[in-house]
Write an enzyme that holds these catalytic residues in place. Structure first.
Site: not given
Ligand code: GLA
Length: 370
Positions: A106, A109, A155
């Site tokens: 989703a 993370s 994240d």
């Molecule tokens: C994913 C990656 C992050 C970041 C985002 C986009 O969540 O894990 O490190 O790059 O995409 O902002």
């Protein structure tokens, strides 16, 4: 034997998308959806892993057997253990069980939540004494080496450093950060979940990183002082690309350079409590992600386009890596139910899918809970 239980949250990101790996600024916060990991030492050298929600188990005979597994869930854990092995010695094996209510795929993370919970738990159980920033980097490496996604640090940082009711402005070039309260007055954050994760999400993510690197090389040929897209301006970009026909790479860089600047301006909007200005920047981010960076998808575009002219919604955009996952919206509290109803009807009639939504709260980062 003594056991430790650790909770690590998923995250939202208000603005600053796809810029963490370009040394930009991001504005994430940890949320009230988490992975929970319980671990205890064993008398032998084995590692017993249990995914409670599936349910599923995996036994690893010894620390020399840490290889990428077919069971995807196991890689987030083994990937982290592998990082500890590089610098520490485990005195024994351990049992580890985990559960999570962070929705998978989703864009919240879910993988960083597991990685950070495991990293924090192992560090506590074996008293390794590694600091939280280093744990976040180890969790990120696990993702690179065992999940195959060359993610940035946002994240894992958010999952480790989140604070209740606070967002974090992180400078990904220096890892300096500051907290400030998110004051949305009569507005709230609502996430709409497309319920989709397109298969190309991971490979396209890695491709975007490479395209940014290609862009930096082209800019460097004219401006050797540019080390990352953080150092580049639109003027430099336009001059460097004046004789090159690589529109794709140009567009990727154009989005990133604009987004790094936009995130700094948006932070000022938030600090001045100018929520309409902040919201307008969220729409601008979405437009860039969709048309220049090309990490959106029809379902995400539908959700954002459908709310763009709604006077009760200050801002909306896709959030996270893209190709599915959620949109983040700032909606007037009293209008949330109406928006949910209207948007659900639109979404289902266009996609045949049910629209899920989450009213998330901002919570603390990784911590022991038992
Ligand atoms: C994913 C990656 C992050 C970041 C985002 C986009 O969540 O894990 O490190 O790059 O995409 O902002």
């Amino acid at each position: 034997m003594k056991s430790i239980t650790v909770k690590a949250p998923g995250r939202i990101n208000l603005i600053g998308e796809h810029v963490d790996y370009n040394n930009g600024f991001v504005l994430p916060a940890a949320i009230n959806k988490s992975a929970i990991v319980t671990i205890s030492k064993r008398a032998d050298q084995q590692i017993h892993l249990t995914a409670i929600d599936i349910p599923n188990e995996l036994i690893i005979e010894s620390f020399s057997d840490l290889v990428v597994q077919e069971k995807k869930w196991a890689n987030y854990i083994i990937g982290v253990i592998a990082q500890f092995i590089k610098k520490e010695k485990f005195s024994s094996g351990f049992n580890l069980a985990f559960t999570s209510d962070v929705p998978i795929g989703a864009g919240l993370s879910s993988s960083a939540a597991i990685e950070c919970a495991v990293a924090f738990a192992l560090n506590e159980l074996f008293s390794f004494g590694i600091d939280k920033m280093e744990l976040a980097f180890m969790a990120q490496k696990a993702e690179h080496e065992f999940a195959g996604v060359q993610c940035g640090i946002m994240d894992q940082f958010a999952s480790c450093f989140g604070k209740q009711n606070q967002v974090m402005l992180l400078d990904c070039a220096t890892m300096e950060f500051q907290y400030f309260p998110l004051e949305l007055n009569e507005y709230e954050i609502v996430l709409f979940d497309t319920g989709i994760k397109h298969a190309l999400a991971n490979s396209e993510y890695n491709t975007r990183r490479l395209e940014c690197e290609a862009g930096i090389k082209i800019i460097q040929a004219k401006f050797p002082e540019v080390q990352s897209l953080r150092d580049a301006t639109m003027l430099m970009l336009n001059e460097a690309f004046s004789e090159t026909k690589n529109t794709k790479v140009y567009n990727r860089c154009k989005y990133v350079i604009a987004e790094i600047e936009r995130t700094q301006l948006a932070t000022q909007d938030l600090l001045k409590n100018n929520l309409p200005a902040f919201g307008a920047k969220m729409f601008a981010t979405h437009f860039g992600l969709s048309t220049l960076y090309e990490v959106s998808c029809p379902e995400l575009d539908l959700l954002v386009n459908s709310v763009q002219n709604n006077p009760h919604i200050l801002g909306a955009r896709m959030m996270g890596g893209g190709f599915g996952g959620c949109t983040i919206n700032i909606i007037k509290r009293t209008e949330i139910q109406q928006v949910v109803n209207d948007l659900s009807t639109i979404y289902t009639s266009h996609t045949g899918k049910e629209l899920k939504y989450y009213e998330v709260k901002i919570e603390s980062g990784v911590q022991s809970i038992l």
